[in-house]
Design a protein around this motif. Structure first.
Motif, mmCIF file in Angstrom:
data_model
loop_
_atom_site.group_PDB
_atom_site.id
_atom_site.type_symbol
_atom_site.label_atom_id
_atom_site.label_comp_id
_atom_site.label_asym_id
_atom_site.label_seq_id
_atom_site.Cartn_x
_atom_site.Cartn_y
_atom_site.Cartn_z
ATOM 1 N N PHE A 1 -28.547 31.673 82.172
ATOM 2 C CA PHE A 1 -29.082 30.974 83.335
ATOM 3 C C PHE A 1 -29.188 29.470 83.062
ATOM 4 O O PHE A 1 -28.770 28.654 83.880
ATOM 5 C CB PHE A 1 -30.462 31.528 83.717
ATOM 6 C CG PHE A 1 -31.149 30.702 84.759
ATOM 7 C CD1 PHE A 1 -30.741 30.748 86.082
ATOM 8 C CD2 PHE A 1 -32.187 29.855 84.415
ATOM 9 C CE1 PHE A 1 -31.364 29.964 87.046
ATOM 10 C CE2 PHE A 1 -32.815 29.064 85.372
ATOM 11 C CZ PHE A 1 -32.400 29.118 86.693
ATOM 12 N N ASP B 1 -35.676 31.845 90.756
ATOM 13 C CA ASP B 1 -34.400 31.275 91.201
ATOM 14 C C ASP B 1 -33.411 32.405 91.529
ATOM 15 O O ASP B 1 -33.217 33.318 90.717
ATOM 16 C CB ASP B 1 -33.837 30.384 90.090
ATOM 17 C CG ASP B 1 -32.649 29.563 90.531
ATOM 18 O OD1 ASP B 1 -31.637 30.166 90.968
ATOM 19 O OD2 ASP B 1 -32.717 28.326 90.418
ATOM 20 N N ILE C 1 -30.259 32.457 91.446
ATOM 21 C CA ILE C 1 -29.188 32.544 90.440
ATOM 22 C C ILE C 1 -29.666 33.352 89.240
ATOM 23 O O ILE C 1 -28.950 34.216 88.740
ATOM 24 C CB ILE C 1 -28.705 31.140 90.017
ATOM 25 C CG1 ILE C 1 -28.037 30.446 91.198
ATOM 26 C CG2 ILE C 1 -27.755 31.227 88.826
ATOM 27 C CD1 ILE C 1 -27.696 28.992 90.952
ATOM 28 N N GLU D 1 -24.906 22.735 86.772
ATOM 29 C CA GLU D 1 -25.209 22.264 88.131
ATOM 30 C C GLU D 1 -25.838 20.877 88.111
ATOM 31 O O GLU D 1 -25.543 20.048 88.967
ATOM 32 C CB GLU D 1 -26.156 23.234 88.839
ATOM 33 C CG GLU D 1 -25.482 24.484 89.324
ATOM 34 C CD GLU D 1 -26.429 25.378 90.121
ATOM 35 O OE1 GLU D 1 -27.633 25.051 90.270
ATOM 36 O OE2 GLU D 1 -25.963 26.415 90.607
ATOM 37 N N THR E 1 -25.849 27.783 83.204
ATOM 38 C CA THR E 1 -25.385 27.657 84.587
ATOM 39 C C THR E 1 -26.102 26.509 85.294
ATOM 40 O O THR E 1 -25.471 25.677 85.955
ATOM 41 C CB THR E 1 -25.611 28.982 85.347
ATOM 42 O OG1 THR E 1 -24.884 30.015 84.675
ATOM 43 C CG2 THR E 1 -25.142 28.882 86.785
ATOM 44 N N LYS E 2 -27.412 26.452 85.152
ATOM 45 C CA LYS E 2 -28.189 25.390 85.795
ATOM 46 C C LYS E 2 -27.887 24.030 85.169
ATOM 47 O O LYS E 2 -27.853 23.022 85.862
ATOM 48 C CB LYS E 2 -29.693 25.694 85.708
ATOM 49 C CG LYS E 2 -30.128 26.858 86.561
ATOM 50 C CD LYS E 2 -29.839 26.669 88.035
ATOM 51 C CE LYS E 2 -30.910 25.886 88.731
ATOM 52 N NZ LYS E 2 -30.768 25.878 90.202
ATOM 53 N N ARG F 1 -29.708 36.992 90.216
ATOM 54 C CA ARG F 1 -28.359 37.585 90.256
ATOM 55 C C ARG F 1 -27.840 37.864 88.849
ATOM 56 O O ARG F 1 -27.257 38.919 88.593
ATOM 57 C CB ARG F 1 -27.393 36.667 90.996
ATOM 58 C CG ARG F 1 -27.461 36.811 92.507
ATOM 59 C CD ARG F 1 -26.250 36.203 93.202
ATOM 60 N NE ARG F 1 -26.020 34.808 92.882
ATOM 61 C CZ ARG F 1 -26.532 33.787 93.567
ATOM 62 N NH1 ARG F 1 -27.307 34.002 94.598
ATOM 63 N NH2 ARG F 1 -26.259 32.552 93.213
#
Length: 157
Positions: free
Chosen positions: A101, A78, A80, A108, A104-105, A83
């Motif tokens: 991570f 991914d 993201i 989302e 963050t996901k 990064r």
């Protein structure tokens, strides 16, 4: 995204804040922002969702592994994830990286408008700071006054 730095202080009219107080003020702003965003994002979520997210941000490996297996089984591919890894320099199997991570996901998936919420809360906080800047600067620059019972009497000439 936004930065809490000297430019932020300039934007809210606090560029004149004493240098020794800038970092503490920015840390206070960050803590307030984090709390307000958390409250706003939690509105409308179920107890199970809140518990799941809490497990992820508390870096509970079993919660992170279970969530990633369902929602991002190929997470290392991914962009993201890549990064975040590049920004942190952490190894792909590092729990802190995987937690960041997954959080963050998770946002989302469960709160796709979270970036808008952060921006809205940030704008509200900036407006509040700007409205109170004179008081903030006044208290930051006022000499520390001792209580009346601890003040020294004026010296006689």
């Amino acid at each position: 995204m936004f930065q809490l730095d000297d430019k932020f202080l300039q934007d809210v009219g606090l560029a004149g804040l004493p240098a020794d107080q800038k970092q503490a003020f920015l840390e206070q702003v960050y803590a307030s922002l984090e709390e307000r965003v958390g409250v706003r994002l939690s509105e409308g979520l179920s107890d199970a969702q809140l518990e799941e997210f809490e497990g992820i941000i508390d870096r509970k490996q079993e919660k992170i592994d279970a969530w990633l297996a369902v929602y991002a089984p190929q997470y290392t591919a991914d962009p993201i994830f890549q990064r975040i890894q590049q920004a942190t320099g952490l190894q792909p199997d590092d729990l802190a990286l995987r937690s960041e991570f997954a959080a963050t996901k998770w946002l989302e998936v469960n709160r796709p408008n979270y970036r808008d919420v952060v921006a809205q809360v940030m704008n509200e906080l900036k407006a509040e700071i700007t409205q109170n800047r004179d008081a903030i600067l006044g208290s930051a620059q006022a000499p520390q006054q001792l209580p009346a019972d601890q003040q020294q009497p004026p010296m006689a000439a």
